[in-house]
Write an enzyme that holds these catalytic residues in place. Structure first.
Site, PDB file in Angstrom:
ATOM      1  N   SER A   8      -6.568  11.134   5.573  1.00  0.00           N
ATOM      2  CA  SER A   8      -5.155  11.419   5.762  1.00  0.00           C
ATOM      3  C   SER A   8      -4.845  11.356   7.241  1.00  0.00           C
ATOM      4  CB  SER A   8      -4.861  12.812   5.201  1.00  0.00           C
ATOM      5  OG  SER A   8      -3.836  13.448   5.921  1.00  0.00           O
ATOM      6  N   LYS A  61      -8.961  16.177   4.227  1.00  0.00           N
ATOM      7  CA  LYS A  61      -8.624  15.512   2.971  1.00  0.00           C
ATOM      8  C   LYS A  61      -9.540  14.339   2.638  1.00  0.00           C
ATOM      9  CE  LYS A  61      -5.312  15.450   0.629  1.00  0.00           C
ATOM     10  NZ  LYS A  61      -3.896  15.175   0.441  1.00  0.00           N
ATOM     11  N   ASN A 111      -8.828  11.559  -0.107  1.00  0.00           N
ATOM     12  CA  ASN A 111      -7.807  11.170  -1.073  1.00  0.00           C
ATOM     13  C   ASN A 111      -8.307  10.096  -2.029  1.00  0.00           C
ATOM     14  OD1 ASN A 111      -5.661  12.833  -0.317  1.00  0.00           O
ATOM     15  ND2 ASN A 111      -5.095  11.472   1.380  1.00  0.00           N
ATOM     16  N   ARG A 159      15.764 -27.649 -18.803  1.00  0.00           N
ATOM     17  CA  ARG A 159      15.358 -26.960 -17.562  1.00  0.00           C
ATOM     18  C   ARG A 159      16.387 -25.879 -17.304  1.00  0.00           C
ATOM     19  NH1 ARG A 159      14.243 -30.972 -14.082  1.00  0.00           N
ATOM     20  NH2 ARG A 159      12.643 -31.151 -15.693  1.00  0.00           N
TER      21      ARG A 159
END
Lengths: 441, 441, 441, 441
Positions: free
Chosen positions: D271, D277, D279, D310
């Site tokens: 982080s 952290k 994550n 088309r």
């Protein structure tokens, strides 16, 4: 253009610039510098921090390295802040501990995206202005130009091209106004720190947030919106509705431009195989955007169900979705403005196409005139016979009906005007003026 | 309930009623009667027409027959008007030619749908009111209840449950306000006749339209909106955004209610197999709506590209989409209100869960305190060592850091408060009050 | 019909029956009875249990009560099993403890949905058969019917209606084959018990599962698929692709049926306002399904991200989505079969429309013939002049080009056949036969 | 990387290369050269044409100019063919008239996209191989690792992590197999010329088409598929289903990685604000793709309703949608393979989490054991009391139940094994082996 050829219809040069790496990195740097200034204002960091950040050029960052970093941490911000800090560490070591103070990855990325969006929306507003002016002009020029209203792709009854164009004008004006309102709401700074409390700033959080917003010329929301994305959702959704309104215009123009209809033509483009072709290339660009947009809106909405204070997946899906949606919208309005500014209208063909129905489009009118006096069933039979006669080419609908004595008697005062389109326009002009805002008595 | 069991989570009893056949047919009859009254006011039809229509009961119509008719003409209106006219022909023959005067199929169906929507939106507004009140109450009660803010499903830093609930409140309040505004715009009468010009009413179109709107207590738009659907699109899209906000609450509650987290619990329901289970059944209902909704919004937007004065396909796809979207939204808010009203919070567990991180959630705080004096690298090393110690269970993060002399010196005045969550809440309470609208100094 | 009028275009009578409450409850009872028989076969329960269940009529259950129950527990199964058990408790008390043995709510609901789907898919297969036969017939009848190929809604070059119809045939045949394959994969029993291990059946789980599948004439998967929905996802997605193919046909027919084109007409329906109208009502039904379907597919896919062994939200969103998608698909193919079976073709108008281009559709051919000998630039100039002459109405493209000596010389052997459409069909017939599977040399 | 930072989570380096301008232009040149070779084989053009084209480097084209051209003609092909022809005109004038012979814009663009897709799908296949191998390994290693099965995010009953991983394996294997099959069908050449008849090649169309396909190592379809997109639709849809299966894994891992659960952990990332952290960054990447994908699928399906030979809009929306969908899918599987290869499992924590339920997860088992002899009501009461005792922390569920004499008697032989998870795994191992394809007796 920085987007790939495969995506060349999904944006314009100007919008592409607004979401380029340079634009994004520049916005991220603006955030960090503005944060440092705001924090300095609160006495939390030396003012030199902001200066050190402001001195860093965009090309100090290696986009490819940031992109690689994003694949492990889920965001480019982690690698960006690391690179930024390393750079400051070298250039102004004393400033390094104060870089990104109090902020979290999402703060810088969300705010930078908002800054890119402000630029993109200004571009869209300019193109919408062109479109609206051209539609208003078209509507006024053709207030008396008769054309067939078509329902379910079949001739219905007379209307004017002026009313048609006014309908396009009003629908896009209303949905653009909603887009603008959503943009104003969404253009707020993101600043909440790790947990959305700005805890790292102690008692100064709110003051710094306000100053940060002021520096960036963005609004300051009641609180950080890390996992609350309804403002952004409303912006994306309003792009979707607006693009839908643009798509309706393009569909109509492409239909009117059919060789067999030939009532309108956009400038368009050629074909690589067929020298004779003039293709509704602008319509194709608008309709392509209108085809892609609903999926982008739904992708955003699906991602709104975000976990706790920062999502795993929902948030990370957003940036590209928002950028794609806004560019699709902007690509559509740029193409729509071009095609409407260049639209040629053929009033004679409009009238001839109406006449080629041999009057059957007055059948509703006839029913309204005959039923009260003849009774519904008798009127229906008389009209059906006249429709058949007209379809068979034996007479026009009006002539056939007038040759029916009972019907002729019932028509009385309307006998001659039955199949005069100018006499069967009802409130077309009143509606047209109301739609243009010219007649709100 | 008239919906099928397979769809039982997609609506509520009250919303189901609002879109039932009885409700729709009643609304269609209201339109026809109001039109007859408005036309009588303009002297176009005898007043007896309205009386004759008003005397017809809803069960005079055979829904199955109307549904069959819709599959050939694309709308139930054709068969409805035929059945209505036949009925009037018998009951009041003189009135029959004036039934549905000037109107087209889309006029009656669109307006009837709008009438159903006004009822449905009133139901949604009531449930939103319950939800908002319960969230405000929860937020106030728990203004000091500490909890972990979690980002990417990992512990981030302390916050309060009061702020969490206030975030839920503000996001749903904002998106509900947008929904209400969109509904006000969309609740307008549809009345344009065959070609959108009200030609059959001659010069009286606008006056009749206004009176019709007044009779039905709806707005009168600038002009008919047969193929311009941006008002309805904005309503559906705002249901999507609002439901996304509700889904975020449900996702959070379901996560907080996990056995291993156990910080909150909704009343929920049981299991057919497991006697011990208490399932977040309310969350499931909300999240089911949030899962379905984006697709409904995109379906609506895709259908906006409508041809000329009445679409072939786009319009016919709308009624069920709009009804589904509004019911999904209403199902979600009803379930959300129930679950929030019944939500139990466990402040002790919230605190214990925070403590079980052994203080690592103060690492950001420590970085902010240490980096300026120790330098970023030294601070990072000291913090990493303390995080490791805490993770290994050797000491809390705070104790480990305090045992590092350099860090302890740098912490100085914050030595003891480093890992006191109350000291690391920043602007949580200020944000909470702003979100509730209690603090706009 | 049990669906509401508002949804009358979203299904057919037969499909509505397949998903009715009676059909669902009957399927749920079949599951419980078959489970009891299978468990009896393994000696786990008395055979009387199955008999007791089999004796219960569908109307023993109160759908409204089950629906209410679903809003607290997230599924109708909990209340269903309770009601079933209570009923057995009264009728055959000794059997009551063995009801639903080893099963969980999702087992009975998922399997019952699969049983409803088998019925619905058989209906779709029948309608697809009608459609395919009608398309094959049309293509053969019109193998020599010349028509304009149109690209970007502009005349391109000659083709045959036979090839056009063969293209419709092949695209729908391929996507229906994929749908059928997905259905075969998806038609498997769901049976896993509380945790997906069939723990309550001890060592007999697999044997009972196999026998249960045999009883219900469904496949027996490798393992329960409570939170693994890719089989159902593939079925829904293939409905989406197939419906897209049907939508393409309907769009083409609606365009060919325009008054100004008038090359084809479907039976269609009338208008409530305009006596002369013949609307492409069948096309509208197909296109409405094609408009709604992509959102249904995306809703299913969004719900696939299901938590652990049973989802909260994702699963609960499915039943109505699957039922809606399959009915939308079935509604589309039923309408498509009707409209193709009733399609009238106007070969004369097709030829007249081609002739009305005054030969410019041979410009590509001319370029191919002239460029090699004249050089690209000279050829381009000659062709542009001829296109201009034709557009101005001065001569046909061919005549104008032939009057240019250099061009005439370059055309040499192709001089007279330049603008003969039959001479410019290339591989149209070969492609047609290959698409119909008639010519795989 | 050529994609923008804002889109850095939407692709990988390898996939980005596969859709780069260089890759696309190279594929377009390959098409033109192969076409020239195939036409030379049929004696239609000199062999020197192919050589002249093959000599042109990719950087002879200005992507920005091609992109601008696309905004008027709706495709980059028109400007590409012009630039190519101009270049050949200079380098080998005699070859210029034969460039792009018989082909139309869509032929070169569609085929080039298919060529890019073959490369992208090979990359996806490699990453899928890594994922599948890692899942198989995990499942085998943990065949005896007990864990809680969780339903609606609540503890349900014991299972093994081996079965959980096998479920992930089988779902992704099945959906990848479907993707591969769809890719094989879709990897066909596009070659139809202006009207889809290859008219410009006279009788040689089919032969040239076959040779062209052979040159490009693609399949040769029955006929051109200009407006029939079901093959591509099936490919995109199967990417959607596969990505949904991947998203389910990522959701599960992110939930298992929660601090409060901590049964599994992916390598993840850090982080920018919080040093502590770790994550689930890989899960975020996968879930972001799973969030975006359903909208991409729906965009493709919406575009399938293409006009005539088309489309105007539907086709032009496709290239970016297909490229985005395939890259989202590839981004997801690359991240999933990385995270599963690096996944760490904590069997002790799995067991502790199960034990922390104090045995209530055996309530279903107890019901199965007690109901037959005690009767359903008495069993329910005894179990409820034991659940309450366990929840209050007074005793484990098993101990509480054993202390109830009637229950103890009814348990008899299962008295001691009642709450032994190993005794309550049912067919877990059998299912696991079947899912891995190791046990199809």
């Amino acid at each position: 253009m920085t987007v790939r050829l495969l995506e060349s219809l999904t944006t314009t040069g100007a919008l592409d610039d607004a979401f380029s790496d340079a634009a994004l990195l520049s916005a991220m740097l603006r955030f960090e510098a503005a944060l440092a200034r705001a924090a300095a204002g609160a006495g939390l960091v030396p003012i030199s921090v902001a200066d050190a950040i402001a001195a860093i050029p965009v090309d100090a960052f290696d986009p490819a390295a940031l992109a690689r970093g994003a694949r492990t941490s889920g965001t480019i911000a982690t690698a960006f802040v690391e690179a930024l800090t390393a750079r400051i560490q070298t250039a102004a070591p004393a400033a390094a501990p104060f870089v990104h103070l109090g902020a979290t990855s999402q703060d810088v990325v969300d705010t930078a995206l908002v800054l890119c969006l402000t630029r993109a929306c200004a571009i869209i507003a300019r193109d919408h202005g062109r479109l609206a002016a051209a539609l208003r002009r078209l509507s006024s020029q053709h207030r008396e130009t008769l054309m067939l209203a078509r329902t379910l792709l079949q001739p219905a009854a007379p209307t004017t091209f002026g009313l048609t164009a006014a309908g396009w004008f009003a629908a896009t004006s209303r949905s653009f106004a909603a887009l603008s309102a959503a943009a104003r709401e969404a253009f707020v700074v993101q600043f909440g720190g790790a947990a959305g409390t700005l805890a790292a700033l102690g008692p100064h959080g709110l003051a710094v947030a306000r100053e940060l917003a002021r520096e960036l010329e963005l609004g300051c929301p009641d609180a950080p919106w890390h996992a609350h994305r309804e403002r952004m959702g409303a912006l994306v959704a309003s792009c979707g509705v607006y693009t839908g309104s643009l798509g309706k215009i393009a569909r109509d123009v492409a239909l009117l431009m059919q060789f067999e209809v030939a009532e309108a033509a956009e400038p368009g483009g050629g074909s690589s195989a067929m020298p004779h072709k003039r293709n509704p290339g602008g319509c194709a660009v608008v309709l392509a955007a209108a085809t892609r947009m609903p999926g982008l809106v739904s992708a955003f909405l699906s991602g709104m169900v975000q976990e706790h204070a920062r999502a795993v997946g929902g948030w990370q899906a957003e940036a590209s979705t928002v950028a794609s949606a806004v560019q699709a919208c902007g690509s559509a309005v740029a193409a729509a403005a071009d095609l409407i500014e260049g639209l040629s209208i053929d009033p004679d063909r409009m009238r001839r196409n109406m006449e080629s129905t041999r009057g059957v489009v007055f059948a509703e009118r006839a029913m309204g005139l005959l039923a009260p006096s003849m009774g519904r069933e008798a009127a229906r039979r008389a009209i059906a016979a006249a429709v058949d006669a007209a379809s068979a080419g034996d007479a026009t609908f009006g002539a056939a009906l007038r040759s029916n004595p009972a019907a002729a008697a019932a028509l009385s005062a309307n006998l001659s005007s039955l199949d005069v389109p100018e006499a069967f326009l009802g409130s077309a002009e009143a509606f047209r003026r109301r739609l243009l805002g010219e007649d709100h008595e």
